[in-house]
Motif scaffolding. Structure first.
Motif, PDB file in Angstrom:
ATOM      1  N   LEU A 189       0.688  -1.253  -0.005  1.00 38.99           N
ATOM      2  CA  LEU A 189      -0.204  -0.160  -0.187  1.00 38.99           C
ATOM      3  C   LEU A 189       0.953   1.262   0.131  1.00 38.99           C
ATOM      4  O   LEU A 189       0.513   2.318  -0.580  1.00 38.99           O
ATOM      5  N   ASN A 190       1.840   1.291   0.686  1.00 32.53           N
ATOM      6  CA  ASN A 190       2.769   2.429   1.079  1.00 32.53           C
ATOM      7  C   ASN A 190       3.503   2.676  -0.639  1.00 32.53           C
ATOM      8  O   ASN A 190       3.638   3.926  -0.877  1.00 32.53           O
ATOM      9  N   GLN A 191       3.881   1.610  -1.015  1.00 29.36           N
ATOM     10  CA  GLN A 191       4.464   1.800  -2.435  1.00 29.36           C
ATOM     11  C   GLN A 191       3.526   2.303  -3.399  1.00 29.36           C
ATOM     12  O   GLN A 191       3.793   3.162  -4.196  1.00 29.36           O
ATOM     13  N   LEU A 192       2.262   1.785  -3.351  1.00 27.28           N
ATOM     14  CA  LEU A 192       1.147   2.313  -4.131  1.00 27.28           C
ATOM     15  C   LEU A 192       1.044   3.880  -3.846  1.00 27.28           C
ATOM     16  O   LEU A 192       1.177   4.598  -4.927  1.00 27.28           O
ATOM     17  N   LYS A 193       1.070   4.276  -2.623  1.00 23.73           N
ATOM     18  CA  LYS A 193       0.699   5.803  -2.340  1.00 23.73           C
ATOM     19  C   LYS A 193       1.926   6.504  -3.100  1.00 23.73           C
ATOM     20  O   LYS A 193       1.616   7.576  -3.234  1.00 23.73           O
ATOM     21  N   GLU A 194       3.008   5.976  -2.632  1.00 19.69           N
ATOM     22  CA  GLU A 194       4.226   6.843  -3.113  1.00 19.69           C
ATOM     23  C   GLU A 194       4.323   6.951  -4.432  1.00 19.69           C
ATOM     24  O   GLU A 194       4.617   8.273  -4.986  1.00 19.69           O
ATOM     25  N   GLU A 230       3.844  10.221  -9.170  1.00 22.35           N
ATOM     26  CA  GLU A 230       3.401  10.370 -10.680  1.00 22.35           C
ATOM     27  C   GLU A 230       2.484  11.513 -10.933  1.00 22.35           C
ATOM     28  O   GLU A 230       2.472  12.073 -11.957  1.00 22.35           O
ATOM     29  N   LEU A 231       1.790  11.802  -9.910  1.00 22.52           N
ATOM     30  CA  LEU A 231       0.948  13.248  -9.745  1.00 22.52           C
ATOM     31  C   LEU A 231       1.593  14.501 -10.024  1.00 22.52           C
ATOM     32  O   LEU A 231       1.328  15.165 -10.741  1.00 22.52           O
ATOM     33  N   ASP A 232       2.706  14.225  -9.088  1.00 18.45           N
ATOM     34  CA  ASP A 232       3.532  15.562  -8.789  1.00 18.45           C
ATOM     35  C   ASP A 232       4.248  15.666 -10.341  1.00 18.45           C
ATOM     36  O   ASP A 232       4.370  16.858 -10.939  1.00 18.45           O
ATOM     37  N   ALA A 233       4.654  14.609 -10.860  1.00 16.60           N
ATOM     38  CA  ALA A 233       5.452  14.758 -12.051  1.00 16.60           C
ATOM     39  C   ALA A 233       4.551  15.212 -13.247  1.00 16.60           C
ATOM     40  O   ALA A 233       4.786  16.005 -14.140  1.00 16.60           O
TER      41      ALA A 233
END
Lengths: 708, 351
Positions: free
Chosen positions: B66-71, B76-79
């Protein structure tokens, strides 16, 4: 003075002066170097090289060849060879009596002389006189002798002289017809030469037509005299005439030169006649001398060390000094005084008029040695620089404000015309009486000293607009002049800076057209322009360390509804506004124009050092209020009231809007009041309370209401 | 969405995120997707809540997924957001343009007059010697302008200075030497004869002349006066040479010729080599190769005596420069009149 180089060459060996390079010749350089400055050079096949020399105003002995030769000889140490002189004049006296009634003629000689029917000029004389043959030969010879020896002489036709010669002073204004055919009024007190019935010459100035020598004259009385320089000068000035004779007499002629000049005259006259084989000679028939009050011979003492010190030439040899002084005509007696040498110098007769002190001797030695041989020395530096004068001080302070606003310094004349005065009088009755008129101006435009600079400034704007300058903005530190009702005393007294009897220093600014010359879009409205101009005034006052504000002004030369006084703190120091349309139109300026004038004496008294203000980094709180202001009320007056209420915590009030609805008979002016404290952050409730007090004060004390 | 948390569930969400991210066309949709996934009630937050129902032995692995997904989502949204910003900036940069070749606005910088420039230069040159610039009246008495300066009435020297006379019985000063007279008198009367006296007097002077290109009825002079014990002609010449070399340049030649001024003796005329021909002789210098730049001399003993200074003990010198002429020479004005034309087109060139 015209110096004929060929004539000079006959008397002495001169430095190189080839005609083709006369302008750069060694002779020219030497003449310049001894103070006989060559102003122009003329070279003709007939006369050779002729220098026009600017002579010194105190040196009568520089007006003739012998005098120039002496100066040159003192430099080059060449010997002067004098021309031939008659051995003797005559043992007899002139056949008519000569009476000298005035003491303003220390020496007078009258030579009676017969002239032959034919007396052509000698070639060596004709070569140097202007227009030879135009006048009787005796006249040309007289002029030539003056050129050589500096003694002006005048010849009377003996047959036209009635009985005697009297040297007298005019007891009333006399009218004479002179040799030049013109009629002159000779003032009372002038030295006159009369016979028993009439005036025959104005002494030292010009002869009269009634005794003029003509081609048929067979006997002349030749006058050679010394006249008082000042008297001749006054007479010549009053008559409005200047002759070679008056020029020489005004500077003083050699009292010992009369004999030499007469002898030379006789030599040349006799020689001229003798040039025609078998012709009768001119003869000296008799000569009468009178003298009294001849300038006394003087001595001046100077030491060798003094000369060396003054010239900064410690190795200048005594022998060189003595040789040069002797060539200048001084008799030198040298004696030893301690380790120094003292020179007792007898002043030559031709220098009795100008040489009086040891400084004259220093000058003569420096001149003959050459100033350019002297070793120059820089005086000591002094880093204790004195304070700047008031104008410099003010200029330094306002410079950035003036130049930063795009103003250019100009310099206008100190005077204007009577028409200008009349224009000002039409706007300000009585102002013409304050103007100082000039009695003798040669130019009509310079008839009165200017009492204001507004005319020159407006004319300057107009002419520059015509030249295509779109934004002429000028400033000037100038002086204006006015006559007080009671003329002040000229007695010396200690004065304050810029304190004069008739004068005032002012700083003026003026502008027209548009504000910025480089902006190509639409120009400013009059209101916008007024604020920009005022901004420049404000910047000047602030740069002088003072609070700026404006007040009412009633200057007659500005538009009555568009002007204000300039205040530094509470004091009025000047005014500014739109130039009166009458002045603008008279100066042919199409645009509205602005003018400001600061009285610099007041400015200098009020200016102060700018001090660092107390600064708070706590947040300020601002409140805006719109007040009802009359149409012709100065919004700035209310601003000043706000700033002077001294309410606790108010740091600044300013105007941020000025609005008028067409149908309303008043303006709505919005002010912003800023509150701030240096020690703590203010609360809004405190500011609200302060605003309530402020509005209450405005209403109760000043009848100013807030617009709701 | 299933109420259970599983690896497949997380993988499906990751796949859906990747698809939605790829479909985003507008920058505001990035924030919408971020809110859908990472907001307080977003899908990823909801999955974290379900972790508590996962068996204990599976919980660490599931949490890490889950943490990996969140990061990954955040990154990717920031990018994506950054890529929109970069494009927008590039577009702005591509579209915006200012033509700085158009004329500038504002007042521009004013300038001082050439005569003042010259006066200031001389003042700067003189400053190390301690000269004080003093002022004086322009409407003067005969006494200060002439009589006290050894120019008696009817002296030929008065011809050198055609004088304006005022209705008040005064003259317009014909030279700034009148200030010298006033200062000597002031020192004598009010300062007990204090020396040295080192002053510079500068300003307007007046001559009653018919005006033409070379003759003006008002022009400017700069005069310096130094009175002290021990001053000699060589000091004067040294100071003048210094001033002229500073003004005109070290390479210019300076020479002195004798002159006559009633208030100085000896009197000298400083000259510099002609700027046009450099000494060879030309029309500008009348063939002389030299140009006179002022008048100078040792103060006449009669002037010192007039103000109660003893010429046997003290001496002084004076040097006067025509600042108007100097300004004309330095700025190539064709005539003296041009210096006072006040043509702003010309003055702007001097800024």
């Amino acid at each position: 003075m015209k110096l004929h180089v060929r004539l000079l060459e006959k008397w002495m060996e001169i430095p190189e002066c080839a005609p083709e390079a006369a302008a750069r010749s060694q002779l020219r350089h030497t003449l310049d170097d001894i103070g006989l400055e060559v102003k122009s050079v003329e070279v003709t096949p007939e006369k050779g090289v002729v220098f026009t020399i600017e002579t010194l105003a105190n040196r009568g002995d520089h007006l003739y060849v012998l005098g120039v030769a002496r100066e040159l000889a003192a430099r080059t140490l060449a010997q002067i060879k004098l021309p031939t002189l008659a051995a003797k004049l005559s043992d007899r006296k002139a056949s008519i009596p000569v009476r000298r009634i005035t003491e303003k003629c220390p020496r007078y000689a009258l030579l009676e002389m017969s002239l032959p029917a034919e007396m052509p000029l000698r070639n060596d004389v004709a070569a140097f006189v202007d227009e030879p043959g135009k006048h009787p030969s005796i006249v040309d010879i007289l002029n030539y002798v003056q050129m050589e020896f500096g003694q002006p002489m005048h010849a009377f036709d003996a047959d036209k002289i009635d009985g005697e010669i009297i040297i007298d002073l005019a007891t009333k204004t006399e009218e004479i017809e002179a040799l030049d055919g013109k009629t002159y009024k000779v003032p009372e007190g002038s030295i006159l030469i009369r016979d028993r019935k009439k005036v025959v010459a104005v002494a030292g100035v010009i002869g009269c037509a009634n005794s003029m020598v003509t081609a048929s004259t067979r006997k002349v009385y030749v006058e050679a005299a010394v006249f008082d320089p000042t008297s001749v000068r006054i007479t010549a000035r009053a008559m409005g005439i200047g002759t070679d004779a008056s020029h020489a007499f005004e500077r003083g002629v050699d009292p010992e030169g009369i004999h030499i000049a007469l002898k030379r005259l006789v030599t040349l006259a006799e020689g001229s006649a003798g040039s025609i084989p078998g012709a009768e000679s001119a003869h000296a028939l008799g000569v009468t001398y009178l003298e009294a009050n001849v300038p006394e011979k003087r001595k001046v003492n100077v030491t060798l060390n003094h000369l060396r010190r003054e010239l900064n030439m410690p190795r200048l040899e005594e022998v060189e000094i003595v040789a040069r002084l002797k060539h200048l005509g001084y008799s030198v007696e040298a004696t030893t005084v301690g380790k120094d040498r003292d020179f007792s110098l007898s002043i030559p007769s031709w220098r009795l008029w100008d040489c009086r002190s040891r400084e004259d001797i220093v000058e003569d030695v420096a001149r003959s040695v050459s100033l350019n041989r002297m070793r120059t020395e820089l005086p000591a530096l002094d880093y204790d620089a004195p304070a700047k004068n008031p104008i410099e001080t003010v200029f330094q302070r306002v410079r950035a404000a003036v130049l930063g606003n795009g103003f250019f310094e100009v310099i206008t004349k100190g005077f204007y015309s009577a028409a200008d005065v009349a224009l000002l009088e039409s706007l300000h009755r009585g102002v013409s009486a304050q103007h100082i008129a000039l009695k003798n101006s040669l130019e009509q435009s310079n008839s009165h000293m200017k009492a204001t600079n507004i005319l020159h400034a407006t004319k300057l704007l107009a002419i520059n607009r015509k030249r295509g300058v779109r934004a002429p903005k000028v400033f000037e530190f100038c002086r204006i002049f006015s006559k007080p009702a009671e003329l002040p005393s000229d007695e010396p007294k200690e004065r304050d800076a810029l304190d004069y009897n008739y004068e005032r220093d002012v700083l003026c600014l003026a502008s027209a057209g548009r504000w910025s010359d480089v902006e190509w879009r639409k120009g400013e409205s009059l209101e916008e322009y007024a604020r920009l101009f005022k901004g420049a005034i404000a910047a000047i006052v602030k740069s002088l360390g003072c609070e700026f504000s404006v007040g009412k002004s009633e200057n007659k030369f500005l538009h009555p509804g568009m002007q204000a006084s300039i205040k530094m703190g509470r004091s009025v120091v000047g005014y500014f506004g739109v130039i009166h349309p009458t002045i603008r139109e008279a100066c042919d300026l199409k645009d509205d124009a602005f003018y400001a004038e600061f009285d610099l004496r007041l400015v200098y008294k009020l200016m102060s050092q700018v001090e660092a203000p107390a600064v708070s980094d706590l947040p300020p709180i601002s409140r805006d209020l719109t007040l009802k202001i009359d149409l012709k009320e100065q919004a700035g007056r209310v601003l000043r009231i706000l700033n002077e209420l001294n309410l606790d915590s108010v740091t600044e009030a300013s105007i941020i809007d000025d609005f008028r609805k067409q149908e309303e008979g008043f303006r709505r002016v919005t002010y912003r009041v800023t509150f701030q404290r240096a020690d703590r952050t203010l609360k809004h409730e405190e500011v609200d309370a302060a605003m309530a007090t402020l509005l209450d004060t405005l209403k109760s004390k000043h009848s100013i209401e807030m617009m709701m | 969405m299933s109420t259970e948390l599983s690896q497949a569930h997380i993988a499906e969400l990751a796949e859906r995120f990747q698809r939605q991210l790829g479909e985003i066309q507008r920058p505001e949709d990035v924030e919408l997707l971020r809110r859908d996934l990472l907001g307080k009630e977003g899908t990823v937050k909801e999955l974290f809540k379900k972790l508590r129902d996962v068996p204990a032995e599976e919980k660490p692995a599931m949490a890490e997924l889950l943490n990996q997904l969140k990061e990954r989502v955040e990154s990717e949204l920031d990018a994506k957001d950054q890529s929109f910003k970069t494009k927008a900036l590039q577009k702005q940069l591509d579209e915006q343009y200012l033509d700085f070749s158009l004329p500038e606005a504002g007042s521009g910088l004013g300038a001082i007059h050439p005569v003042t420039i010259v006066e200031e230069r001389i003042t700067e040159i003189l400053r190390p010697f301690g000269f004080e610039n003093v002022m004086g009246p322009e409407i003067e008495t005969d006494y200060y302008c002439f009589d006290s300066l050894n120019i008696p009435k009817h002296h030929p020297a008065r011809d050198m200075q055609d004088t304006f006379y005022t209705e008040t019985g005064h003259v317009l000063r014909t030279h700034t030497t009148s200030v010298q007279a006033r200062m000597l008198q002031h020192r004598s009367l009010f300062e007990n004869g204090k020396l040295p006296l080192k002053i510079a007097s500068l300003g307007r002077v007046y001559r009653n002349e018919t005006e033409d290109a070379s003759h003006q009825s008002m022009f400017h002079q700069y005069e310096l006066v130094w009175v002290e014990e021990g001053l000699t002609l060589s000091h004067l010449m040294g100071l003048i040479t210094h001033i002229l070399k500073e003004l005109y340049g070290k390479r210019r030649k300076v020479r002195f010729v004798p002159k006559f001024y009633p208030y100085t003796e000896p009197s000298i005329g400083p000259q510099i080599d002609c700027s046009v021909c450099r000494g060879d002789g030309c029309g500008a210098c009348g063939g002389a190769g030299w140009v006179t730049v002022g008048g100078a001399g040792m103060i006449h003993r009669n002037v010192l005596l007039e103000f109660k200074f003893d010429p046997e003990k003290v001496s002084g010198f004076a040097f006067g420069l025509g600042t108007s002429r100097l300004a004309g020479q330095l700025y190539n004005f064709p005539h003296l009149r041009s210096v006072y034309e006040n043509d702003l087109r010309v003055l702007k060139e001097i800024v």
